[in-house]
Motif scaffolding. Sequence first.
Motif, mmCIF file in Angstrom:
data_model
loop_
_atom_site.group_PDB
_atom_site.id
_atom_site.type_symbol
_atom_site.label_atom_id
_atom_site.label_comp_id
_atom_site.label_asym_id
_atom_site.label_seq_id
_atom_site.Cartn_x
_atom_site.Cartn_y
_atom_site.Cartn_z
ATOM 1 N N TYR A 93 0.813 -1.162 0.077
ATOM 2 C CA TYR A 93 -0.216 -0.230 -0.045
ATOM 3 C C TYR A 93 1.011 1.064 -0.072
ATOM 4 C CZ TYR A 93 -4.259 -2.580 0.858
ATOM 5 O OH TYR A 93 -5.075 -3.623 0.512
ATOM 6 N N GLU A 94 0.645 2.113 -1.040
ATOM 7 C CA GLU A 94 1.384 3.407 -1.130
ATOM 8 C C GLU A 94 0.600 4.471 -0.826
ATOM 9 O OE1 GLU A 94 4.612 2.540 -4.473
ATOM 10 O OE2 GLU A 94 2.433 1.890 -5.070
ATOM 11 N N CYS A 95 1.010 5.558 -0.246
ATOM 12 C CA CYS A 95 0.204 6.830 -0.289
ATOM 13 C C CYS A 95 0.618 7.682 -1.237
ATOM 14 C CB CYS A 95 0.103 7.529 1.325
ATOM 15 S SG CYS A 95 1.833 8.200 1.611
ATOM 16 N N ASN A 96 -0.108 8.872 -1.721
ATOM 17 C CA ASN A 96 0.469 9.984 -2.105
ATOM 18 C C ASN A 96 -0.357 11.167 -1.930
ATOM 19 O OD1 ASN A 96 -2.106 10.138 -3.597
ATOM 20 N ND2 ASN A 96 -1.339 8.877 -5.557
ATOM 21 N N ALA A 97 0.378 12.294 -2.534
ATOM 22 C CA ALA A 97 -0.182 13.563 -2.067
ATOM 23 C C ALA A 97 0.012 14.531 -3.233
ATOM 24 C CB ALA A 97 0.667 14.038 -0.748
ATOM 25 N N ASP A 98 -0.835 15.442 -3.617
ATOM 26 C CA ASP A 98 -0.446 16.385 -4.630
ATOM 27 C C ASP A 98 -0.262 17.635 -3.778
ATOM 28 O OD1 ASP A 98 -3.289 15.174 -6.661
ATOM 29 O OD2 ASP A 98 -1.024 14.559 -6.612
ATOM 30 N N VAL A 99 1.098 18.061 -3.956
ATOM 31 C CA VAL A 99 1.600 19.368 -3.082
ATOM 32 C C VAL A 99 1.835 20.475 -3.819
ATOM 33 C CG1 VAL A 99 3.511 19.548 -1.588
ATOM 34 C CG2 VAL A 99 2.666 17.401 -1.576
ATOM 35 N N GLN A 100 1.664 21.456 -3.292
ATOM 36 C CA GLN A 100 1.856 22.832 -3.807
ATOM 37 C C GLN A 100 3.062 23.226 -2.847
ATOM 38 O OE1 GLN A 100 -1.001 26.022 -3.934
ATOM 39 N NE2 GLN A 100 0.433 27.532 -4.182
ATOM 40 N N ARG A 101 4.367 23.067 -3.323
ATOM 41 C CA ARG A 101 5.272 23.449 -2.545
ATOM 42 C C ARG A 101 5.656 25.003 -1.920
ATOM 43 N NH1 ARG A 101 10.750 20.965 -4.655
ATOM 44 N NH2 ARG A 101 11.210 21.500 -2.532
ATOM 45 N N PHE A 102 5.201 25.944 -2.904
ATOM 46 C CA PHE A 102 5.344 27.237 -2.602
ATOM 47 C C PHE A 102 4.274 27.937 -2.832
ATOM 48 C CE2 PHE A 102 9.911 26.211 -1.980
ATOM 49 C CZ PHE A 102 10.153 25.530 -3.016
#
Length: 122
Positions: A93-102
């Motif tokens: 099982y893998e998690c992911n995230a859609d990240v805005q870094r700045f």
Amino acid sequence: QVQLVESGGGLVQPGGSLRLSCLASGSIFSISAMGWYRQAPGKQRELVATITSGGRTNYADSVKGRFTISRDNAKNTVDLQMNSLKPEDTAVYECNADVQRFSWDIQSYRYWGQGTQVTVSS
């Protein structure tokens, strides 16, 4: 950079429960969607569940009614409560995230964790 670390996998008997957790850390301004995917041996990676920052959820048909995804936006964590586990739930099982870094960069990038093994067997 951004790191995602999963925890909570293991061996459980059919009908049992496990709770997976995923922590996102690093250079993070905001996270939109977070999710869990899984990959069983010899099979393609498949979606398990996703959740938006507003709490809207989506589940694979195979886990509806058994799994619950939740997140803590303040802590950048996403959890997956898995009940009534079946042998066919065995996978990494893998998690992911859609990240805005700045704040000045509206582009979001998808990051993945390393994965945690879940084995359902008697």
